[in-house]
Write a protein that holds these residues in place. Structure first.
Motif, mmCIF file in Angstrom:
data_model
loop_
_atom_site.group_PDB
_atom_site.id
_atom_site.type_symbol
_atom_site.label_atom_id
_atom_site.label_comp_id
_atom_site.label_asym_id
_atom_site.label_seq_id
_atom_site.Cartn_x
_atom_site.Cartn_y
_atom_site.Cartn_z
ATOM 1 N N PHE A 1 -10.116 2.341 11.491
ATOM 2 C CA PHE A 1 -9.072 3.351 11.661
ATOM 3 C C PHE A 1 -7.722 2.685 11.939
ATOM 4 O O PHE A 1 -6.685 3.116 11.455
ATOM 5 N N PHE B 1 3.984 5.148 12.517
ATOM 6 C CA PHE B 1 5.226 4.460 12.142
ATOM 7 C C PHE B 1 6.471 5.197 12.637
ATOM 8 O O PHE B 1 7.508 4.573 12.865
ATOM 9 N N HIS C 1 4.232 -5.481 6.933
ATOM 10 C CA HIS C 1 4.239 -5.199 5.495
ATOM 11 C C HIS C 1 5.203 -6.069 4.690
ATOM 12 O O HIS C 1 5.514 -5.745 3.553
ATOM 13 N N ALA D 1 -1.017 7.442 9.836
ATOM 14 C CA ALA D 1 -0.010 6.387 9.671
ATOM 15 C C ALA D 1 1.418 6.910 9.874
ATOM 16 O O ALA D 1 2.213 6.251 10.563
ATOM 17 N N GLU E 1 -4.034 9.624 5.520
ATOM 18 C CA GLU E 1 -3.483 8.337 5.938
ATOM 19 C C GLU E 1 -3.818 8.024 7.394
ATOM 20 O O GLU E 1 -3.204 7.177 8.017
ATOM 21 N N CYS E 2 -4.806 8.713 7.923
ATOM 22 C CA CYS E 2 -5.330 8.423 9.268
ATOM 23 C C CYS E 2 -4.224 8.348 10.319
ATOM 24 O O CYS E 2 -4.291 7.578 11.262
ATOM 25 N N THR F 1 0.086 3.997 1.650
ATOM 26 C CA THR F 1 0.154 4.491 3.025
ATOM 27 C C THR F 1 1.256 3.775 3.795
ATOM 28 O O THR F 1 2.043 4.397 4.517
ATOM 29 N N GLY F 2 1.327 2.466 3.632
ATOM 30 C CA GLY F 2 2.409 1.721 4.269
ATOM 31 C C GLY F 2 3.769 2.198 3.784
ATOM 32 O O GLY F 2 4.696 2.414 4.577
ATOM 33 N N THR G 1 0.831 -1.212 0.000
ATOM 34 C CA THR G 1 0.000 0.000 0.000
ATOM 35 C C THR G 1 0.862 1.257 0.000
ATOM 36 O O THR G 1 1.993 1.264 0.515
ATOM 37 N N THR H 1 -5.026 -1.047 4.593
ATOM 38 C CA THR H 1 -6.255 -0.959 3.804
ATOM 39 C C THR H 1 -5.861 -0.830 2.334
ATOM 40 O O THR H 1 -5.380 0.229 1.906
ATOM 41 N N LYS I 1 -6.423 1.315 8.660
ATOM 42 C CA LYS I 1 -5.972 2.375 7.756
ATOM 43 C C LYS I 1 -4.627 2.939 8.190
ATOM 44 O O LYS I 1 -3.707 3.069 7.385
ATOM 45 N N ARG I 2 -4.516 3.302 9.460
ATOM 46 C CA ARG I 2 -3.267 3.917 9.893
ATOM 47 C C ARG I 2 -2.114 2.916 9.961
ATOM 48 O O ARG I 2 -0.954 3.304 9.990
ATOM 49 N N GLY I 3 -2.446 1.639 9.965
ATOM 50 C CA GLY I 3 -1.404 0.623 9.857
ATOM 51 C C GLY I 3 -0.961 0.406 8.416
ATOM 52 O O GLY I 3 -0.050 -0.369 8.162
ATOM 53 N N GLY I 4 -1.618 1.107 7.481
ATOM 54 C CA GLY I 4 -1.272 0.941 6.070
ATOM 55 C C GLY I 4 -1.774 -0.369 5.499
ATOM 56 O O GLY I 4 -1.284 -0.848 4.485
#
Lengths: 351, 351, 351, 351
Positions: B226, A96, A233, A92, A89-90, A60-61, A58, B234, B229-232
């Protein structure tokens, strides 16, 4: 036809075929497969540079992991006030990095001005203990407004950052669209312009789920394998990512996909701009059209079965007012058909 | 042939075909696609219960997210001392829970004994401020030793936990293998036995990357979107996950895959156990064989082109010594060929 | 009289007086005051080494911050299975390290055996991506069992750690008690024995709230000021901490306090050990007595107005059973009166 | 004389005396002492409400902990763009909330306008998964500009927040100064105006290190003891905090201190404003004076031995330009002498 985003379509044919071709036989797990290795080698060619690459599923990841590699928990990440890392990205990046602060810098058309970056950085003197420490600059290319930084602009922003010991991240969720639009090489848009780490997006431009975090200095990537693993991931069947990347990069397929998407957006932008009452919020420089339209036009487009994404923004040009109009984003992709573009324009024109 | 893990192979045919079939056309992004919806509905049937489902791409992501939903940062997660969440996820549960503590409970054959769970819990009285608070129990089924908890054992452990207000997670990375081996239903092995949230693994048993976090009480899942999502975790093109799940669950394909893998392991275990000097560390109850072999046998197997994973463990049966032997794990999968099993046994027997 | 802990009493006179003496006039805030500077300089003398010092108000804060300076979020901290950092800080080390894992190593008398440390470290090979990475060793001196590591033992444990690139932390909540008991210097017990960072506790031994995190290599401390600040552990009126430290270290007051406390414990231990039916769980080597007593003795002690802390432990000597007895900890301090010790022994003896 | 801050002085006499008076005898550790209990009871009287109180040693710790109790990791905290929680705590709120985002709202004079809060909240619709979720409003009273919200303004902001399910935090680092200046009660300025949790600062106004986190709904505080402990903010010798609070609140000492400080600031503001060329950036409403002065005046003040803090701000009134002048903050405290104020004014006037 759905123009809400370039992630509403599936994978392009060569990517799918690479996936199928990679399915048989056994491969070492957790990213040590032959396909990931080959995709990573292809990226070295693409970037004309030794690269350290980590594939994830992803954007976002990829972004959050990339930022965490260059930002301590007490660091500040400077980015545009409406950038994806800040707004979409809520949290993220905060997760991280274990708590870094994203500092948004406003700017017209999704772009950060060098002077504004400088002024913002002055508020974060290094060593001031009560303040988070300047650590990373994150640039989106294509921007959230579908616009582009020129190579000079990237180089200028990067230089400002690097002179202060700040690392530079480029969020390339639409990397190919930008590169093709600028007519430059991947190297020109990244390390030659001072970028340290890239989120090289492939998902939107033809893959199903494939983003590469690309480092040009492997020292920066020293801990990244642990970061990726603990973020969940690291795919066990890494061939899923590797094979997509191979199919994506092979035969300049990714470039062809991006050219097509950009062309479709260009046609759409031109068509819409010619319709009375329709305005473009920003110039269409890649594969996104941001149109401000009378409600009747919007309704006509919807009635004809076309779908965009209702939009809002704080980075409209000075004096540009939405008023009673509707603000809609249309995104084209490798899968967009010229007929659909024509149909959308025709529907809008009939209003 | 590579028996090091069940993640060294690709996807089984129906899963691939479902992926191909889902590729065309537009779908709403970020998990709101028709395929994810259908896969989630199929899981409700599988579990004979209303479920709230979140699809993600990795088992580590699924486990860490699931635990974070039932464990505060100051919580304790009780699990086997050699469980995947404790040993093999590079601290992902700690990251996603923002710092909870995993408390490992030793036990022979990868299984936690009820008495040991009780004794451990006594050391964590609720409300003792200096200590982390008892929050979650995480059971692996299949265990790290390839063994199974009986339904009664799961129910007993769950009851101990729930009586103390502790939520129960089941790490089902090999859920299907366990279910088929026990001859029970998915419901029997989960909510009927007191489980609150399941990591329903599909990757190892036929998918490329698909794990479902399944809640039986949607209140527990209230914030999960949530967290994901924030964990990437989604995926933008959620159809990738949804389609795999549809192909996996359809026509009881997942059950057929698991049956096959278990059968292959059973044959392998029987064959190896019959070879002089070869011992099984634990009974083969699902799709993993843990063999302790004279070096010559190990060498013969390798020379014939078969590959297992060198192993070590703290949960061998009392008195069971490796000594000068070699400890190797062999994992079978949906893709394992009977001929390969026969070949491996034959090679071992020749030593 | 309350012997439950050495934190149930206030500050000793010279510490209070230093606090009063420091109250007038203005001082730069946030730790840049003259008293903190002086206290830090005194610590350089105490340790016979250049030191980088950070004062904080709690032992939990000091330990968690110290560990965070030497442990990445994906790191492992090796410590005794009943150490304070593992059992008594409600997950503070996990919070401050952003998710590191504390690996408890059992050992009789609160002490980790070198062989057990070696065996544990073998389970955490550096570079194994799925596992947390070996990062820190944390030794408690005085231990949780009131016992002491010899200088050789500390040096041996440190050498094992350092040879693997693991940094060494010493939790010196009762630093002075240990140093006095061993008859060694602060240098001997720390950097000369391979320790990288010390929690130098002063609270229990005469202050109200003062702990110093002491680094011997300032490179390790490079980011610590930011860590302390974002942890909320940088006092605005830093003189509170600095003045206590000055009063504590001046005129060897801290040594006198520790000597007194140790002596009191020694007398108490001797007295209790002479009473029929009373056993000591571990030898009294500093200022703690761990007594296992028939209920009648415990009741007699309580009836006479003395209070200890009911205890339990997993690190009793092999074969040592509590049975129907009661296990109680008595801690002496700078404030303990010889008469109280005599009274307690007399009460116990009457039972 | 140092006017750089109100934390450059020590403790006022009654606070010190309370500390001394509390020193003897034994007290239960970790906040269960009689002094903390008494201080907490006094706060219930002060607030005319049942309160749940947690004492800590720093304002940053208090704020970060308070926000963490009302903000999940994926939450947004709305605060002024130059608030202490956003600018001056090195990311502590992000650390303690495990990654929440602080959203700064600009506003003249350190104050957030209701309309701007409303407009900002519209950008954070609840349930939009890609965005952090609206969770907390944090108001500083006194503000960073030394100004005050009226009770109506606090009530309006709180109502806007609460209507959306957002909890309200008041950062009262200078609580007493604000309350005295408004001539209201502690209740008026907090729960009666819709505030859920208060950082009740005592350090700046007469203590050495004492801040109380005060909840009006104990359900919100349910987990706070664990949060405080793992943050390292639970003092073992809790009497240090409790005794200060008792001395501070007793005999309305805190009110007298604040009155004095405010009066001194008022005199200073009046004096400076009367000097040609000197302007006040904002009205002096509590104990801070923000003066914009010709360099010669600044130099004259420094030459006479007075020290302020060089300042900068983004929340100057529209049209207010610093130009070639110097911007300096002067803060008065309980310890400020009228003679020093007169001296400072005289020195400035001589320029």
């Amino acid at each position: 036809m759905n123009f809400a985003s370039d992630n509403v379509v599936g994978a392009s044919r060569p990517v799918l075929e690479a996936l199928l071709a990679a399915n048989d036989g056994s491969q070492t797990a957790y990213g040590a497969d032959a396909f990931s290795a080959r995709g990573e080698a292809m990226l070295a060619d693409v970037f004309e540079h030794e690269v350290t690459v980590f594939l994830v599923g992803t954007g976002t990841g990829a972004n959050a992991l990339a930022l965490s590699a260059i930002t301590p928990p007490w660091g500040a990440v400077f980015c545009h006030a409406e950038s994806h890392v800040l707004d979409d990205e809520c949290g993220a990046p905060e997760m991280f990095t274990a708590g870094a602060k994203l500092v948004g810098i406003p700017g017209v058309g999704g772009k950060m001005a060098a002077a504004d970056l400088v002024a913002t950085l002055e508020r974060f003197p290094r060593g001031l203990v009560k303040a988070v420490q300047p650590s990373a600059l994150s640039i989106s290319q294509v921007t959230e407004a579908g616009t582009l930084y020129t190579l000079d602009e990237i180089a200028t922003l990067s230089r400002i950052a690097r002179d202060l010991g700040i690392r530079v991240h480029l969020d390339g969720a639409r990397f190919a669209n930008a590169m093709v639009a600028l007519g430059c090489s991947a190297a020109d848009m990244t390390w030659r312009a001072g970028v340290d780490v890239v989120t090289f997006g492939a998902t939107k431009n033809g893959c199903l789920a494939c983003e590469a975090v690309v480092f040009f200095d492997k020292a920066l990537a020293a801990d990244f394998q642990f970061r990726r693993k603990r973020g969940g991931h690291t795919l066990s069947k890494g061939r899923l990512l590797g094979a997509q990347l191979v199919g994506y990069l092979g035969n300049d397929h990714w470039i062809a996909n991006a050219r097509h998407a950009n062309l479709m957006a260009s046609v759409l932008a031109g068509g819409l701009a010619g319709i009375p009452g329709v305005r473009l919020a920003w110039p269409t420089q890649a594969n996104e059209v941001f149109a401000v339209m009378p409600p009747a036009v919007d309704e006509a487009i919807r009635a004809a079965g076309f779908r965009g994404a209702p939009w809002s923004s704080l980075s409209l040009p000075p004096g540009f007012e939405i008023g009673g109009d509707r603000f809609v984003r249309f995104v084209t992709s490798w899968a967009t058909q010229a007929d659909d573009i024509a149909g959308l324009i025709a529907a809008a024109g009939r209003a």
